[in-house]
Design an enzyme around this catalytic site. Sequence first.
Site, PDB file in Angstrom:
ATOM      1  N   ARG A 262      46.400 -55.249 -31.170  1.00  0.00           N
ATOM      2  CA  ARG A 262      45.749 -54.221 -30.832  1.00  0.00           C
ATOM      3  C   ARG A 262      46.781 -53.143 -30.582  1.00  0.00           C
ATOM      4  O   ARG A 262      46.676 -52.072 -30.151  1.00  0.00           O
ATOM      5  CB  ARG A 262      44.528 -54.160 -29.777  1.00  0.00           C
ATOM      6  CG  ARG A 262      43.293 -55.109 -29.976  1.00  0.00           C
ATOM      7  CD  ARG A 262      42.518 -55.082 -28.795  1.00  0.00           C
ATOM      8  NE  ARG A 262      41.543 -56.023 -29.267  1.00  0.00           N
ATOM      9  CZ  ARG A 262      40.278 -55.716 -29.496  1.00  0.00           C
ATOM     10  NH1 ARG A 262      40.002 -54.555 -29.961  1.00  0.00           N
ATOM     11  NH2 ARG A 262      39.524 -56.721 -29.825  1.00  0.00           N
TER      12      ARG A 262
ATOM     13  N   ASP B 244      30.748 -45.119 -27.055  1.00  0.00           N
ATOM     14  CA  ASP B 244      31.489 -44.944 -28.119  1.00  0.00           C
ATOM     15  C   ASP B 244      31.005 -45.749 -29.406  1.00  0.00           C
ATOM     16  O   ASP B 244      30.440 -46.669 -29.546  1.00  0.00           O
ATOM     17  CB  ASP B 244      32.840 -45.291 -27.788  1.00  0.00           C
ATOM     18  CG  ASP B 244      33.559 -44.543 -26.931  1.00  0.00           C
ATOM     19  OD1 ASP B 244      33.391 -43.326 -26.844  1.00  0.00           O
ATOM     20  OD2 ASP B 244      34.753 -44.893 -26.021  1.00  0.00           O
ATOM     21  N   ARG B 245      31.450 -44.838 -30.385  1.00  0.00           N
ATOM     22  CA  ARG B 245      31.221 -45.375 -31.864  1.00  0.00           C
ATOM     23  C   ARG B 245      29.985 -45.215 -32.289  1.00  0.00           C
ATOM     24  O   ARG B 245      29.209 -44.362 -32.937  1.00  0.00           O
ATOM     25  CB  ARG B 245      31.635 -46.701 -31.871  1.00  0.00           C
ATOM     26  CG  ARG B 245      33.221 -47.115 -31.941  1.00  0.00           C
ATOM     27  CD  ARG B 245      33.668 -48.402 -32.545  1.00  0.00           C
ATOM     28  NE  ARG B 245      35.168 -48.254 -32.541  1.00  0.00           N
ATOM     29  CZ  ARG B 245      35.990 -47.998 -33.489  1.00  0.00           C
ATOM     30  NH1 ARG B 245      35.642 -47.300 -34.620  1.00  0.00           N
ATOM     31  NH2 ARG B 245      37.171 -48.060 -33.188  1.00  0.00           N
TER      32      ARG B 245
ATOM     33  N   HIS C  17      34.654 -57.907 -26.476  1.00  0.00           N
ATOM     34  CA  HIS C  17      35.640 -57.132 -26.882  1.00  0.00           C
ATOM     35  C   HIS C  17      35.832 -57.214 -28.668  1.00  0.00           C
ATOM     36  O   HIS C  17      36.622 -56.428 -29.362  1.00  0.00           O
ATOM     37  CB  HIS C  17      37.031 -57.525 -26.415  1.00  0.00           C
ATOM     38  CG  HIS C  17      38.005 -56.564 -26.207  1.00  0.00           C
ATOM     39  ND1 HIS C  17      38.110 -55.250 -26.367  1.00  0.00           N
ATOM     40  CD2 HIS C  17      39.553 -57.138 -26.436  1.00  0.00           C
ATOM     41  CE1 HIS C  17      39.450 -54.924 -26.340  1.00  0.00           C
ATOM     42  NE2 HIS C  17      40.374 -55.775 -26.496  1.00  0.00           N
TER      43      HIS C  17
ATOM     44  N   HIS D 260      35.818 -58.498 -19.968  1.00  0.00           N
ATOM     45  CA  HIS D 260      35.563 -57.978 -21.260  1.00  0.00           C
ATOM     46  C   HIS D 260      36.727 -58.377 -22.191  1.00  0.00           C
ATOM     47  O   HIS D 260      36.058 -58.769 -23.410  1.00  0.00           O
ATOM     48  CB  HIS D 260      35.557 -56.373 -21.197  1.00  0.00           C
ATOM     49  CG  HIS D 260      35.450 -55.784 -22.451  1.00  0.00           C
ATOM     50  ND1 HIS D 260      34.450 -55.570 -23.194  1.00  0.00           N
ATOM     51  CD2 HIS D 260      36.213 -54.973 -23.174  1.00  0.00           C
ATOM     52  CE1 HIS D 260      34.548 -55.041 -24.338  1.00  0.00           C
ATOM     53  NE2 HIS D 260      35.774 -54.877 -24.540  1.00  0.00           N
TER      54      HIS D 260
ATOM     55  N   ASP E 146      29.565 -56.452 -26.204  1.00  0.00           N
ATOM     56  CA  ASP E 146      29.494 -54.888 -26.377  1.00  0.00           C
ATOM     57  C   ASP E 146      28.344 -54.363 -27.377  1.00  0.00           C
ATOM     58  O   ASP E 146      27.784 -54.918 -27.924  1.00  0.00           O
ATOM     59  CB  ASP E 146      30.644 -54.490 -27.555  1.00  0.00           C
ATOM     60  CG  ASP E 146      32.083 -55.170 -27.214  1.00  0.00           C
ATOM     61  OD1 ASP E 146      32.247 -56.225 -26.276  1.00  0.00           O
ATOM     62  OD2 ASP E 146      33.026 -54.480 -27.549  1.00  0.00           O
TER      63      ASP E 146
ATOM     64  N   ASN F 115      37.376 -51.687 -22.232  1.00  0.00           N
ATOM     65  CA  ASN F 115      38.301 -50.855 -22.650  1.00  0.00           C
ATOM     66  C   ASN F 115      37.826 -49.475 -22.820  1.00  0.00           C
ATOM     67  O   ASN F 115      38.425 -48.635 -22.908  1.00  0.00           O
ATOM     68  CB  ASN F 115      39.066 -51.311 -23.723  1.00  0.00           C
ATOM     69  CG  ASN F 115      38.431 -51.788 -24.814  1.00  0.00           C
ATOM     70  OD1 ASN F 115      37.576 -52.132 -24.856  1.00  0.00           O
ATOM     71  ND2 ASN F 115      38.905 -51.019 -25.972  1.00  0.00           N
ATOM     72  N   HIS F 116      36.672 -49.463 -23.479  1.00  0.00           N
ATOM     73  CA  HIS F 116      36.016 -48.037 -23.873  1.00  0.00           C
ATOM     74  C   HIS F 116      35.492 -47.528 -22.804  1.00  0.00           C
ATOM     75  O   HIS F 116      34.888 -46.188 -22.927  1.00  0.00           O
ATOM     76  CB  HIS F 116      34.840 -48.293 -24.926  1.00  0.00           C
ATOM     77  CG  HIS F 116      35.593 -48.246 -26.431  1.00  0.00           C
ATOM     78  ND1 HIS F 116      35.715 -47.094 -27.170  1.00  0.00           N
ATOM     79  CD2 HIS F 116      36.279 -49.131 -27.085  1.00  0.00           C
ATOM     80  CE1 HIS F 116      36.473 -47.535 -28.052  1.00  0.00           C
ATOM     81  NE2 HIS F 116      36.805 -48.715 -28.151  1.00  0.00           N
TER      82      HIS F 116
ATOM     83  N   HIS G 103      28.079 -50.898 -27.502  1.00  0.00           N
ATOM     84  CA  HIS G 103      28.645 -49.540 -28.277  1.00  0.00           C
ATOM     85  C   HIS G 103      27.747 -48.556 -28.943  1.00  0.00           C
ATOM     86  O   HIS G 103      27.699 -48.232 -30.008  1.00  0.00           O
ATOM     87  CB  HIS G 103      29.572 -50.219 -29.653  1.00  0.00           C
ATOM     88  CG  HIS G 103      30.932 -50.375 -29.010  1.00  0.00           C
ATOM     89  ND1 HIS G 103      31.841 -49.453 -28.653  1.00  0.00           N
ATOM     90  CD2 HIS G 103      31.707 -51.528 -29.130  1.00  0.00           C
ATOM     91  CE1 HIS G 103      33.014 -50.091 -28.415  1.00  0.00           C
ATOM     92  NE2 HIS G 103      32.952 -51.233 -28.745  1.00  0.00           N
TER      93      HIS G 103
ATOM     94  N   ASP H  37      31.950 -52.033 -22.853  1.00  0.00           N
ATOM     95  CA  ASP H  37      31.937 -51.396 -23.883  1.00  0.00           C
ATOM     96  C   ASP H  37      30.408 -50.900 -24.104  1.00  0.00           C
ATOM     97  O   ASP H  37      30.055 -51.372 -25.583  1.00  0.00           O
ATOM     98  CB  ASP H  37      32.453 -52.049 -25.469  1.00  0.00           C
ATOM     99  CG  ASP H  37      33.965 -51.924 -25.363  1.00  0.00           C
ATOM    100  OD1 ASP H  37      34.632 -51.487 -24.189  1.00  0.00           O
ATOM    101  OD2 ASP H  37      34.478 -52.279 -26.203  1.00  0.00           O
TER     102      ASP H  37
END
Length: 485
Positions: free
Chosen positions: A387, A261-262, A414, A339, A229, A290-291, A231, A258
């Site tokens: 999660r 995001d964030r 992840h 991922h 990730d 997943n993002h 991110h 990923d």
Amino acid sequence: MPTMETENSNASSAEKLKVLANEAFKVHKFSQAIDLYTQAIELNGDNAVYWANRAFAHTKLEEYGSAIHDASKAIEIDPRYSKGYYRRGAAYLSMGKFKDALKDFQQVKKLCPSDPDATKKLKECEKAVMKLKFEEAISVPHSEKRSVADSIDYRSIDVESQYSGAKIEGDAITIDFVKQMIDDFKKQKTLHKRYAFQIVLQTREMLRALPSLVDINVPDGKHFTVCGDVHGQFFDLVNIFELNGLPSEDNPYLFNGDFVDRGSFSVEVILTLFAFMCMNPSAIYLSRGNHESKSMNKIYGFEGEVRSKLNETFVELFAEVFCCLPLAHVINNKIFIVHGGLFSVDGVKLSEIKAIDRFCEPPEEGLMCELLWSDPQPQLGRGPSKRGVGLSFGGDVTKRFLQDNNLDLVVRSHEVKDEGYEIDHDGKLITVFSAPNYCDQMGNKGAFIRFEAPELKPNIATFTAVPHPDVKPMAYANNFLQMFS
């Protein structure tokens, strides 16, 4: 039967553990805080505060399923404890379950009618639910949707004479252009929309042509790098390239989902990765995380950032392109890279993964969902996901999957790890995470793995975060999420 003296002693010890847990929480040692709250709960499981506090720590680690479980337990112990509803509502919001969150915040408001914070959060939640209902009402059925990509003609977009940033001459995206673009991004300059459209549309064509599981061949004497990730941490991405070289035919990379995001430089990250792919599809491989999905991008900042730096058309275009990303890769028929993780059933073959129709938003169950969301667990067998989506799987599940498919190793991402990586399941599974000091608060290292053929032994390199301009993580995230971060 425990005596009164034992009960008092347990309660006193539990309180001391809670104090230590709170201190660990304050310095962002959330896993340590969870362990200490757990010990407190074992000594005194009837204290709703311990459960609600542990729920908050789970939320910080993005373990929303566990957070909901703990907050529900706090509510069960004390139905008038507002923090229980508050924590559960926050976890539901983080999962995009706005209607469930709304019920909890209504309960908080009922219990604390004069609390201005509860009022504010309830209003934000009501707005989110109204927006969701409106979007559902005007949405077009999937079968009738026209591709936004088909309506874009980037060649007809004029580049103003005063534009001084990186330019693509003709159709070919060159290394010189990519270097210039990265330099511009470092100075917080934006790329012209014409070139951004060109990069994203060309990437879409390349991704659409790929299978859902991509086979990668690394010739003897050559190497291959896998990153986890990122991110939206663009300056840390650039640092990876400084440490390990730019992507090229001789220095290929796989970024394992990923990307966005964030972190608040997600547009810069995605355009850089896509541009390298356009420059040479053998230089960079990309896996869906997943993002890379509408529901996550709506909440965690990418959608807001795209609107701010590009425009609304790009929001739809990125959503479309993310649905084209492959779900898994295999290096030299030996290393499986995904991922999230593995499956709720045994016997899944690589051919089944290759056959998944991935051109959609991630479903809430099934193989595609599990590839993107699952996590390993230390105990054998399978368990519920911390999660709230996917599942947890043990070393026996990993071992059987590898045997069934004649593979040696699973590499996944992840999850944030203190050292940037973690080796589990008797060395058969490695987690790699490449966003150091995640969200500017976790203090973790980042890592990448370099494999040299033919042995393909994992050579793990770790690195620390580098400075970035003063734009906070989640700067473009949904209003209510910023209130909780």
